[in-house]
Scaffold this active site. Structure first.
Site, PDB file in Angstrom:
ATOM      1  N   LEU A   1     -42.204 -18.841 -16.572  1.00  0.00           N
ATOM      2  CA  LEU A   1     -42.839 -19.309 -15.336  1.00  0.00           C
ATOM      3  C   LEU A   1     -44.351 -19.271 -15.513  1.00  0.00           C
ATOM      4  O   LEU A   1     -45.077 -20.140 -15.036  1.00  0.00           O
ATOM      5  CB  LEU A   1     -42.507 -18.341 -14.190  1.00  0.00           C
ATOM      6  CG  LEU A   1     -41.253 -18.522 -13.358  1.00  0.00           C
ATOM      7  CD1 LEU A   1     -41.172 -17.396 -12.344  1.00  0.00           C
ATOM      8  CD2 LEU A   1     -41.267 -19.874 -12.671  1.00  0.00           C
TER       9      LEU A   1
ATOM     10  N   GLY B   1     -36.267 -13.726 -20.643  1.00  0.00           N
ATOM     11  CA  GLY B   1     -36.868 -14.036 -19.335  1.00  0.00           C
ATOM     12  C   GLY B   1     -36.133 -13.364 -18.189  1.00  0.00           C
ATOM     13  O   GLY B   1     -34.923 -13.165 -18.241  1.00  0.00           O
ATOM     14  N   GLY B   2     -36.877 -13.061 -17.143  1.00  0.00           N
ATOM     15  CA  GLY B   2     -36.283 -12.508 -15.926  1.00  0.00           C
ATOM     16  C   GLY B   2     -37.082 -11.334 -15.414  1.00  0.00           C
ATOM     17  O   GLY B   2     -38.142 -11.002 -15.930  1.00  0.00           O
TER      18      GLY B   2
ATOM     19  N   HIS C   1     -30.693   0.472 -18.627  1.00  0.00           N
ATOM     20  CA  HIS C   1     -30.450   0.757 -17.200  1.00  0.00           C
ATOM     21  C   HIS C   1     -29.048   0.339 -16.762  1.00  0.00           C
ATOM     22  O   HIS C   1     -28.662   0.588 -15.624  1.00  0.00           O
ATOM     23  CB  HIS C   1     -31.563   0.141 -16.353  1.00  0.00           C
ATOM     24  CG  HIS C   1     -32.877   0.799 -16.663  1.00  0.00           C
ATOM     25  ND1 HIS C   1     -33.172   2.092 -16.271  1.00  0.00           N
ATOM     26  CD2 HIS C   1     -33.931   0.380 -17.406  1.00  0.00           C
ATOM     27  CE1 HIS C   1     -34.359   2.432 -16.744  1.00  0.00           C
ATOM     28  NE2 HIS C   1     -34.848   1.407 -17.439  1.00  0.00           N
TER      29      HIS C   1
ATOM     30  N   TYR D   1     -31.580  -3.737 -10.778  1.00  0.00           N
ATOM     31  CA  TYR D   1     -31.961  -4.326 -12.068  1.00  0.00           C
ATOM     32  C   TYR D   1     -30.873  -4.032 -13.109  1.00  0.00           C
ATOM     33  O   TYR D   1     -30.409  -4.927 -13.829  1.00  0.00           O
ATOM     34  CB  TYR D   1     -33.315  -3.753 -12.489  1.00  0.00           C
ATOM     35  CG  TYR D   1     -33.681  -3.974 -13.933  1.00  0.00           C
ATOM     36  CD1 TYR D   1     -33.875  -5.257 -14.429  1.00  0.00           C
ATOM     37  CD2 TYR D   1     -33.829  -2.898 -14.811  1.00  0.00           C
ATOM     38  CE1 TYR D   1     -34.208  -5.455 -15.777  1.00  0.00           C
ATOM     39  CE2 TYR D   1     -34.171  -3.082 -16.134  1.00  0.00           C
ATOM     40  CZ  TYR D   1     -34.350  -4.365 -16.614  1.00  0.00           C
ATOM     41  OH  TYR D   1     -34.680  -4.564 -17.933  1.00  0.00           O
TER      42      TYR D   1
ATOM     43  N   CYS E   1     -39.001  -0.477 -25.187  1.00  0.00           N
ATOM     44  CA  CYS E   1     -39.675  -1.218 -26.264  1.00  0.00           C
ATOM     45  C   CYS E   1     -41.154  -1.393 -25.918  1.00  0.00           C
ATOM     46  O   CYS E   1     -41.525  -2.261 -25.112  1.00  0.00           O
ATOM     47  CB  CYS E   1     -38.978  -2.560 -26.472  1.00  0.00           C
ATOM     48  SG  CYS E   1     -39.445  -3.348 -28.019  1.00  0.00           S
TER      49      CYS E   1
HETATM   50  P1  NAI Z   1     -41.765  -8.820 -18.959  1.00  0.00           P
HETATM   51  O1  NAI Z   1     -41.608  -8.579 -17.496  1.00  0.00           O
HETATM   52  O2  NAI Z   1     -43.060  -8.478 -19.590  1.00  0.00           O
HETATM   53  O3  NAI Z   1     -41.429 -10.343 -19.303  1.00  0.00           O
HETATM   54  C1  NAI Z   1     -40.448 -11.072 -18.606  1.00  0.00           C
HETATM   55  C2  NAI Z   1     -40.935 -12.492 -18.480  1.00  0.00           C
HETATM   56  O4  NAI Z   1     -39.940 -13.229 -17.743  1.00  0.00           O
HETATM   57  C3  NAI Z   1     -42.247 -12.626 -17.703  1.00  0.00           C
HETATM   58  O5  NAI Z   1     -43.232 -13.274 -18.498  1.00  0.00           O
HETATM   59  C4  NAI Z   1     -41.907 -13.427 -16.476  1.00  0.00           C
HETATM   60  O6  NAI Z   1     -42.909 -14.346 -16.077  1.00  0.00           O
HETATM   61  C5  NAI Z   1     -40.636 -14.149 -16.918  1.00  0.00           C
HETATM   62  N1  NAI Z   1     -39.813 -14.522 -15.759  1.00  0.00           N
HETATM   63  C6  NAI Z   1     -39.481 -13.763 -14.681  1.00  0.00           C
HETATM   64  N2  NAI Z   1     -38.771 -14.484 -13.808  1.00  0.00           N
HETATM   65  C7  NAI Z   1     -38.640 -15.726 -14.336  1.00  0.00           C
HETATM   66  C8  NAI Z   1     -38.034 -16.919 -13.885  1.00  0.00           C
HETATM   67  N3  NAI Z   1     -37.382 -16.988 -12.691  1.00  0.00           N
HETATM   68  N4  NAI Z   1     -38.101 -17.999 -14.675  1.00  0.00           N
HETATM   69  C9  NAI Z   1     -38.759 -17.955 -15.866  1.00  0.00           C
HETATM   70  N5  NAI Z   1     -39.371 -16.870 -16.342  1.00  0.00           N
HETATM   71  C10 NAI Z   1     -39.309 -15.751 -15.569  1.00  0.00           C
HETATM   72  O7  NAI Z   1     -40.559  -8.032 -19.668  1.00  0.00           O
HETATM   73  P2  NAI Z   1     -40.451  -7.573 -21.187  1.00  0.00           P
HETATM   74  O8  NAI Z   1     -40.828  -6.145 -21.282  1.00  0.00           O
HETATM   75  O9  NAI Z   1     -41.088  -8.567 -22.049  1.00  0.00           O
HETATM   76  O10 NAI Z   1     -38.858  -7.622 -21.389  1.00  0.00           O
HETATM   77  C11 NAI Z   1     -38.210  -8.786 -21.862  1.00  0.00           C
HETATM   78  C12 NAI Z   1     -36.717  -8.655 -21.577  1.00  0.00           C
HETATM   79  O11 NAI Z   1     -36.224  -7.477 -22.188  1.00  0.00           O
HETATM   80  C13 NAI Z   1     -36.408  -8.557 -20.096  1.00  0.00           C
HETATM   81  O12 NAI Z   1     -35.213  -9.288 -19.830  1.00  0.00           O
HETATM   82  C14 NAI Z   1     -36.156  -7.081 -19.884  1.00  0.00           C
HETATM   83  O13 NAI Z   1     -35.247  -6.843 -18.821  1.00  0.00           O
HETATM   84  C15 NAI Z   1     -35.560  -6.667 -21.223  1.00  0.00           C
HETATM   85  N6  NAI Z   1     -35.808  -5.259 -21.520  1.00  0.00           N
HETATM   86  C16 NAI Z   1     -37.075  -4.835 -21.845  1.00  0.00           C
HETATM   87  C17 NAI Z   1     -37.290  -3.503 -22.145  1.00  0.00           C
HETATM   88  C18 NAI Z   1     -38.632  -2.993 -22.567  1.00  0.00           C
HETATM   89  O14 NAI Z   1     -38.732  -1.798 -22.858  1.00  0.00           O
HETATM   90  N7  NAI Z   1     -39.675  -3.811 -22.634  1.00  0.00           N
HETATM   91  C19 NAI Z   1     -36.197  -2.516 -22.061  1.00  0.00           C
HETATM   92  C20 NAI Z   1     -34.922  -3.093 -21.707  1.00  0.00           C
HETATM   93  C21 NAI Z   1     -34.748  -4.414 -21.462  1.00  0.00           C
HETATM   94  C1  15L Z   2     -36.321  -1.558 -19.111  1.00  0.00           C
HETATM   95  O1  15L Z   2     -35.254  -2.147 -18.992  1.00  0.00           O
HETATM   96  C2  15L Z   2     -37.580  -2.156 -18.613  1.00  0.00           C
HETATM   97  O2  15L Z   2     -37.622  -3.547 -18.807  1.00  0.00           O
HETATM   98  C3  15L Z   2     -38.820  -1.502 -19.187  1.00  0.00           C
HETATM   99  O3  15L Z   2     -39.931  -1.851 -18.365  1.00  0.00           O
HETATM  100  C4  15L Z   2     -38.665   0.009 -19.236  1.00  0.00           C
HETATM  101  O4  15L Z   2     -38.471   0.525 -17.939  1.00  0.00           O
HETATM  102  C5  15L Z   2     -37.452   0.344 -20.089  1.00  0.00           C
HETATM  103  O5  15L Z   2     -36.300  -0.291 -19.594  1.00  0.00           O
HETATM  104  C6  15L Z   2     -37.197   1.850 -20.140  1.00  0.00           C
HETATM  105  O6  15L Z   2     -36.139   2.270 -19.702  1.00  0.00           O
HETATM  106  O7  15L Z   2     -38.071   2.572 -20.637  1.00  0.00           O
END
Ligand code: NAI
Ligand code: 15L
Length: 265
Positions: A33, A70-71, A111, A134, A164
């Site tokens: 987005l 994404g999400g 989660h 979530y 991560c």
């Molecule tokens: P983030 O929040 O930084 O990136 C998610 C991206 O999805 C954002 O750029 C946002 O604009 C986009 N987005 C949200 N709603 C949208 C929509 N309706 N349409 C299109 N794009 C949309 O999250 P991050 O840290 O990069 O995580 C990536 C994925 O990994 C997520 O699905 C998250 O749930 C999952 N995840 C991340 C963890 C972490 O430690 N970073 C841990 C566990 C899961």
């Molecule tokens: C997730 O799923 C989230 O996307 C990230 O922001 C952190 O909260 C991570 O898990 C975590 O559990 O540390």
């Protein structure tokens, strides 16, 4: 691979992975987005709302693999989660089905099992115990992936990512940390292995005292190399006294377990 789609490409993991996945595909279609900037020669940006079915069908056409990041990535209201993480994940699977079933890596989360206590070793097939809306949305994504596999043989790596980030910044993360490099090597294995199926993989580095057992997915051939132990001194110097009442001490998912459930923003 000719063309890889990365959703959520403007997010933290999308930004960390782009340079680390260089060479994995001839062309990378980046979507979000939000704007994605600094495109390399092999990268193209296609803005798209995951909740828009027609737009997602167009987005996925012509892609040979999907890295679905994404999400909504933190706890939010049901309204917010419904659009991005429920409707959005369905749209990705329906679009993939229409586009010849490119392999998918679904970014699930710890989660989904966040209410288990720290220290309990979990297998990938442990009953789900989501700690938040979530987390529930990620359980739905995992179930959808499994249904598409059983019904249509759509392959997905369900990766339950721990934490991560560039480095662990809490005592909990000494167990749950996944380094960017280990995530990138996992992505490469998922798209390289001949037969993937629909495994649940714990997205976690080779940390001392890890809570999650990846033995069942050994056939994937992924070996995480990093270990959060090298940050232990730094974390413990900043947080010298573990608090027994803190959600981080009581639940694998940490603070998400105590966040209130909200219908609307
Ligand atoms: P983030 O929040 O930084 O990136 C998610 C991206 O999805 C954002 O750029 C946002 O604009 C986009 N987005 C949200 N709603 C949208 C929509 N309706 N349409 C299109 N794009 C949309 O999250 P991050 O840290 O990069 O995580 C990536 C994925 O990994 C997520 O699905 C998250 O749930 C999952 N995840 C991340 C963890 C972490 O430690 N970073 C841990 C566990 C899961
Ligand atoms: C997730 O799923 C989230 O996307 C990230 O922001 C952190 O909260 C991570 O898990 C975590 O559990 O540390």
């Amino acid at each position: 691979m000719n063309r890889l789609l990365i959703t959520g490409a403007a997010g933290a993991l999308g930004r960390a992975l782009r340079p680390r996945l260089c060479g994995l595909a001839n062309e990378v279609r980046l979507s979000d987005l939000a704007d994605v900037i600094d495109l390399a020669e092999h990268e193209h940006f296609v803005p798209c709302d995951l909740a828009d079915h027609a737009a997602v069908v167009d987005l996925v056409q012509g892609c040979d693999g999907i890295l679905h990041l994404g999400g909504i990535s933190v706890e939010k209201s049901f309204d917010a989660i419904l659009e991005a993480n429920i409707r959005g994940v369905f749209n990705i699977y329906d679009a993939a089905h229409k586009a010849g079933q490119p392999r998918i890596l679904f970014a699930s989360s710890n989660h989904t099992i966040g209410f288990y206590p720290p220290g309990q070793t979990l297998q990938p097939d442990v009953p789900l115990r989501p700690d938040s809306l979530y987390g529930v949305s990620k359980c739905y994504g995992e179930a959808l992936a499994r249904m598409y596999y059983d019904k249509y043989n759509q392959e997905t790596a369900i990766v339950r990512i721990g934490s991560c980030f560039p480095e662990p910044d809490s005592r909990r993360m000494l167990s749950t940390w996944l380094s960017y490099d280990d995530l990138a090597s996992l992505v490469r294995r998922v798209f390289a292995v001949r037969d993937l199926g629909c495994p649940v993989i714990w997205g976690v580095s080779n940390n001392d005292g890890v809570w999650w057992d990846n033995t069942p997915s050994e056939a994937l051939g992924w070996t995480p190399r990093d270990n959060a132990a090298r940050f232990r001194g730094k974390v413990e110097a900043r947080l010298p006294h573990p608090d027994p009442e803190s959600p981080d001490t009581r639940f694998q998912g940490g603070g998400h377990a105590v966040k209130p459930v909200r219908a609307h923003d």
